[in-house]
Design a protein around this motif. Structure first.
Motif, PDB file in Angstrom:
ATOM      1  N   ASP A 111      47.077  83.489  59.197  1.00 25.00           N
ATOM      2  CA  ASP A 111      46.356  82.245  58.977  1.00 25.00           C
ATOM      3  C   ASP A 111      47.375  81.115  59.114  1.00 25.00           C
ATOM      4  O   ASP A 111      48.259  80.975  58.270  1.00 25.00           O
ATOM      5  CB  ASP A 111      45.732  82.233  57.580  1.00 25.00           C
ATOM      6  CG  ASP A 111      44.867  81.009  57.329  1.00 25.00           C
ATOM      7  OD1 ASP A 111      45.217  79.921  57.837  1.00 25.00           O
ATOM      8  OD2 ASP A 111      43.854  81.131  56.631  1.00 25.00           O
ATOM      9  N   PRO A 112      47.286  80.291  60.159  1.00 21.99           N
ATOM     10  CA  PRO A 112      48.322  79.277  60.390  1.00 21.99           C
ATOM     11  C   PRO A 112      48.376  78.192  59.326  1.00 21.99           C
ATOM     12  O   PRO A 112      49.366  77.472  59.233  1.00 21.99           O
ATOM     13  CB  PRO A 112      47.939  78.693  61.752  1.00 21.99           C
ATOM     14  CG  PRO A 112      46.498  78.974  61.894  1.00 21.99           C
ATOM     15  CD  PRO A 112      46.254  80.276  61.201  1.00 21.99           C
ATOM     16  N   VAL A 113      47.343  78.088  58.524  1.00 18.88           N
ATOM     17  CA  VAL A 113      47.341  77.083  57.461  1.00 18.88           C
ATOM     18  C   VAL A 113      47.952  77.644  56.177  1.00 18.88           C
ATOM     19  O   VAL A 113      48.724  76.975  55.491  1.00 18.88           O
ATOM     20  CB  VAL A 113      45.920  76.564  57.203  1.00 18.88           C
ATOM     21  CG1 VAL A 113      45.911  75.576  56.037  1.00 18.88           C
ATOM     22  CG2 VAL A 113      45.354  75.904  58.456  1.00 18.88           C
ATOM     23  N   LYS A 114      47.642  78.903  55.868  1.00 20.72           N
ATOM     24  CA  LYS A 114      48.076  79.488  54.603  1.00 20.72           C
ATOM     25  C   LYS A 114      49.389  80.276  54.712  1.00 20.72           C
ATOM     26  O   LYS A 114      50.201  80.268  53.783  1.00 20.72           O
ATOM     27  CB  LYS A 114      46.978  80.406  54.058  1.00 20.72           C
ATOM     28  CG  LYS A 114      45.694  79.677  53.684  1.00 20.72           C
ATOM     29  CD  LYS A 114      44.650  80.657  53.154  1.00 20.72           C
ATOM     30  CE  LYS A 114      43.352  79.948  52.791  1.00 20.72           C
ATOM     31  NZ  LYS A 114      42.330  80.905  52.309  1.00 20.72           N
ATOM     32  N   ASP A 115      49.569  80.974  55.816  1.00 20.96           N
ATOM     33  CA  ASP A 115      50.746  81.845  55.947  1.00 20.96           C
ATOM     34  C   ASP A 115      51.971  81.043  56.384  1.00 20.96           C
ATOM     35  O   ASP A 115      51.870  80.081  57.144  1.00 20.96           O
ATOM     36  CB  ASP A 115      50.472  82.956  56.955  1.00 20.96           C
ATOM     37  CG  ASP A 115      49.412  83.926  56.469  1.00 20.96           C
ATOM     38  OD1 ASP A 115      49.279  84.089  55.247  1.00 20.96           O
ATOM     39  OD2 ASP A 115      48.708  84.517  57.319  1.00 20.96           O
ATOM     40  N   ARG A 116      53.134  81.497  55.904  1.00 14.49           N
ATOM     41  CA  ARG A 116      54.393  80.817  56.203  1.00 14.49           C
ATOM     42  C   ARG A 116      55.414  81.810  56.731  1.00 14.49           C
ATOM     43  O   ARG A 116      55.568  82.907  56.192  1.00 14.49           O
ATOM     44  CB  ARG A 116      54.954  80.150  54.944  1.00 14.49           C
ATOM     45  CG  ARG A 116      54.070  79.071  54.336  1.00 14.49           C
ATOM     46  CD  ARG A 116      54.684  78.562  53.055  1.00 14.49           C
ATOM     47  NE  ARG A 116      54.039  77.347  52.575  1.00 14.49           N
ATOM     48  CZ  ARG A 116      54.510  76.591  51.588  1.00 14.49           C
ATOM     49  NH1 ARG A 116      55.631  76.939  50.969  1.00 14.49           N
ATOM     50  NH2 ARG A 116      53.863  75.509  51.217  1.00 14.49           N
ATOM     51  N   PHE A 117      56.124  81.401  57.771  1.00 14.07           N
ATOM     52  CA  PHE A 117      57.176  82.234  58.354  1.00 14.07           C
ATOM     53  C   PHE A 117      58.432  81.390  58.555  1.00 14.07           C
ATOM     54  O   PHE A 117      58.364  80.236  58.967  1.00 14.07           O
ATOM     55  CB  PHE A 117      56.753  82.785  59.724  1.00 14.07           C
ATOM     56  CG  PHE A 117      55.575  83.721  59.685  1.00 14.07           C
ATOM     57  CD1 PHE A 117      55.759  85.086  59.547  1.00 14.07           C
ATOM     58  CD2 PHE A 117      54.288  83.231  59.792  1.00 14.07           C
ATOM     59  CE1 PHE A 117      54.677  85.947  59.525  1.00 14.07           C
ATOM     60  CE2 PHE A 117      53.194  84.086  59.769  1.00 14.07           C
ATOM     61  CZ  PHE A 117      53.388  85.444  59.633  1.00 14.07           C
ATOM     62  N   ILE A 118      59.574  82.009  58.288  1.00 10.71           N
ATOM     63  CA  ILE A 118      60.859  81.435  58.691  1.00 10.71           C
ATOM     64  C   ILE A 118      61.483  82.400  59.686  1.00 10.71           C
ATOM     65  O   ILE A 118      61.484  83.619  59.478  1.00 10.71           O
ATOM     66  CB  ILE A 118      61.810  81.178  57.493  1.00 10.71           C
ATOM     67  CG1 ILE A 118      63.152  80.655  58.004  1.00 10.71           C
ATOM     68  CG2 ILE A 118      61.998  82.426  56.642  1.00 10.71           C
ATOM     69  CD1 ILE A 118      63.081  79.330  58.740  1.00 10.71           C
ATOM     70  N   ILE A 119      61.982  81.857  60.780  1.00  7.51           N
ATOM     71  CA  ILE A 119      62.548  82.679  61.849  1.00  7.51           C
ATOM     72  C   ILE A 119      64.011  82.289  62.028  1.00  7.51           C
ATOM     73  O   ILE A 119      64.324  81.151  62.381  1.00  7.51           O
ATOM     74  CB  ILE A 119      61.787  82.470  63.172  1.00  7.51           C
ATOM     75  CG1 ILE A 119      60.280  82.648  62.958  1.00  7.51           C
ATOM     76  CG2 ILE A 119      62.293  83.443  64.230  1.00  7.51           C
ATOM     77  CD1 ILE A 119      59.441  82.114  64.094  1.00  7.51           C
ATOM     78  N   PHE A 120      64.909  83.223  61.765  1.00  8.34           N
ATOM     79  CA  PHE A 120      66.333  83.056  62.030  1.00  8.34           C
ATOM     80  C   PHE A 120      66.770  84.130  63.026  1.00  8.34           C
ATOM     81  O   PHE A 120      66.214  85.229  63.058  1.00  8.34           O
ATOM     82  CB  PHE A 120      67.167  83.208  60.761  1.00  8.34           C
ATOM     83  CG  PHE A 120      67.069  82.066  59.790  1.00  8.34           C
ATOM     84  CD1 PHE A 120      67.290  80.761  60.199  1.00  8.34           C
ATOM     85  CD2 PHE A 120      66.760  82.300  58.452  1.00  8.34           C
ATOM     86  CE1 PHE A 120      67.205  79.704  59.303  1.00  8.34           C
ATOM     87  CE2 PHE A 120      66.681  81.260  57.549  1.00  8.34           C
ATOM     88  CZ  PHE A 120      66.901  79.954  57.974  1.00  8.34           C
ATOM     89  N   SER A 121      67.785  83.830  63.803  1.00 10.86           N
ATOM     90  CA  SER A 121      68.352  84.825  64.715  1.00 10.86           C
ATOM     91  C   SER A 121      69.857  84.649  64.795  1.00 10.86           C
ATOM     92  O   SER A 121      70.417  83.672  64.297  1.00 10.86           O
ATOM     93  CB  SER A 121      67.744  84.679  66.121  1.00 10.86           C
ATOM     94  OG  SER A 121      68.300  83.547  66.789  1.00 10.86           O
ATOM     95  N   ASP A 122      70.499  85.599  65.421  1.00 14.28           N
ATOM     96  CA  ASP A 122      71.912  85.478  65.810  1.00 14.28           C
ATOM     97  C   ASP A 122      72.835  85.155  64.642  1.00 14.28           C
ATOM     98  O   ASP A 122      73.636  84.243  64.696  1.00 14.28           O
ATOM     99  CB  ASP A 122      72.048  84.427  66.914  1.00 14.28           C
ATOM    100  CG  ASP A 122      71.317  84.833  68.176  1.00 14.28           C
ATOM    101  OD1 ASP A 122      71.920  85.522  69.006  1.00 14.28           O
ATOM    102  OD2 ASP A 122      70.136  84.474  68.318  1.00 14.28           O
TER     103      ASP A 122
END
Length: 342
Positions: A54-65
């Motif tokens: 759900d793009p309104v409720k769910d949260r993601f943090i994306i890190f790489s490298d």
């Protein structure tokens, strides 16, 4: 003596790395990304996952490298560890899910045993996300071990305390009829992968592996040279980002999020390109104060970049790059998906 050798050897070593390593090839990158995307759609759970959200409720943090090493002079992550841990604490407390987008461990230069020994604190914090089913781990070219070694599953369980799969990519799709990310449709995708696919330098080139393992890593450890700045091999990074952008721009309602180049890109623009675009807008609006501010910022930043895309004013905002978590000044960059925004 060490400082003298650092000055003398830095340019020749970098020259050799660029001279003998290969460049990304558009056709190979396109073919590899197409194949991975199709495989995830056809056989989700094998090479990658389809993750409804759900793009309104769910949260993601994306890190790489991160390139976690063993805290010697060749460990590019050592200077950024404090900021990385602080960031993960913050995102854990805020309820974010964490997507680690490849090259999390530096296994070209180090043994896995050494990396495990010197990164207990980092792994323990990542483990907290996993225990709440908020952790996705993607492999890159420098931690390809997770994909091709028969003992990888055992080592992962030893590190994280439970079974965990490491994938080559994810496709995030909106669920529940959610409409956001500025699109009047629910038919869109966010395709996440490390980004080394199709790049011969990072996808099996024998010289790269030999050079890093036997020449570059020992020199870097002794001289304490960290090449992970935007200026290091910037031309090749920019080319790779351009190819990734071109692939994403051809897709309908699809965003591509990668890492690999260590060069942050937001909505298809590097930081310098974004500054130039803002400067043009300030000129059009006759905003003198903003013109001056941006002019000073451009002068400060332009030395970090070798090229600017000819069409930066009209590029489709379809490609994002996380940058890295091992800049030489300790900075880290990443991508947030939260509250309907990237």
């Amino acid at each position: 003596m060490k400082n003298f050798l650092k000055v003398i050897l830095y340019k020749p070593v970098n020259w050799a790395a660029k001279k003998f390593a290969s460049r990304p090839v558009r056709e190979k990158v396109f073919s590899a990304l197409d194949a991975l995307y199709a495989e995830i759609e056809k056989n989700t759970g094998k090479r990658g996952l389809i993750v409804p959200f759900d793009p309104v409720k769910d949260r993601f943090i994306i890190f790489s490298d991160q390139h976690k090493g063993c805290r010697d002079g060749a460990d590019d992550f050592a200077g950024a560890e404090k900021n990385y841990l602080a960031a993960l604490d913050y995102y854990y407390d805020k309820g974010f899910s964490y997507i680690s987008l490849g090259d999390s461990e530096e296994l070209w230069e180090n043994s896995l045993r050494a990396v495990k020994k010197h990164n207990h604190t980092v792994f323990d914090l990542e483990k907290k996300f996993l225990k709440q089913n908020r952790f996705y781990k993607i492999f890159g070219n420098h931690d390809l071990f997770w994909d091709n070694d028969p003992l990888a599953a055992w080592h992962l369980k030893d590190i994280y305390g439970q079974k965990i799969r490491v994938y080559e990519g994810l496709i995030l799709i909106p669920s529940g009829g959610a409409v956001d990310f500025r699109l009047p449709t629910t038919d869109y995708r966010l395709f996440l992968t490390h980004g080394h696919q199709g790049d011969a330098q990072s996808d099996g080139n024998w010289f790269s592996k030999f050079f890093i393992a036997n020449i570059w890593a020992p020199l870097q450890a002794y001289l304490r040279i960290n090449p992970n700045t935007p200026a290091y091999d910037a031309e090749k990074k920019t080319l790779h980002n351009r190819i990734m952008y071109e692939w994403a721009a051809e897709k309908e309602n699809t965003w591509l999020i990668t890492g690999h180049t260590h060069q942050p890109v937001f909505a298809s623009l590097t930081h310098l390109e974004r500054l130039f675009k803002q400067f043009q807008e300030a000129l059009n609006n006759n905003d003198k104060a903003e013109e001056e501010r941006l002019r000073n910022e451009i002068r400060f930043r332009e030395k970090e970049f070798t090229t600017v895309s000819m069409d930066y004013m009209n590029m489709k905002p379809s490609y994002f790059n996380t940058g890295c978590c091992c800049f030489s000044d300790g900075d880290i960059t990443g991508i947030e998906l939260a509250e309907g925004e990237i």
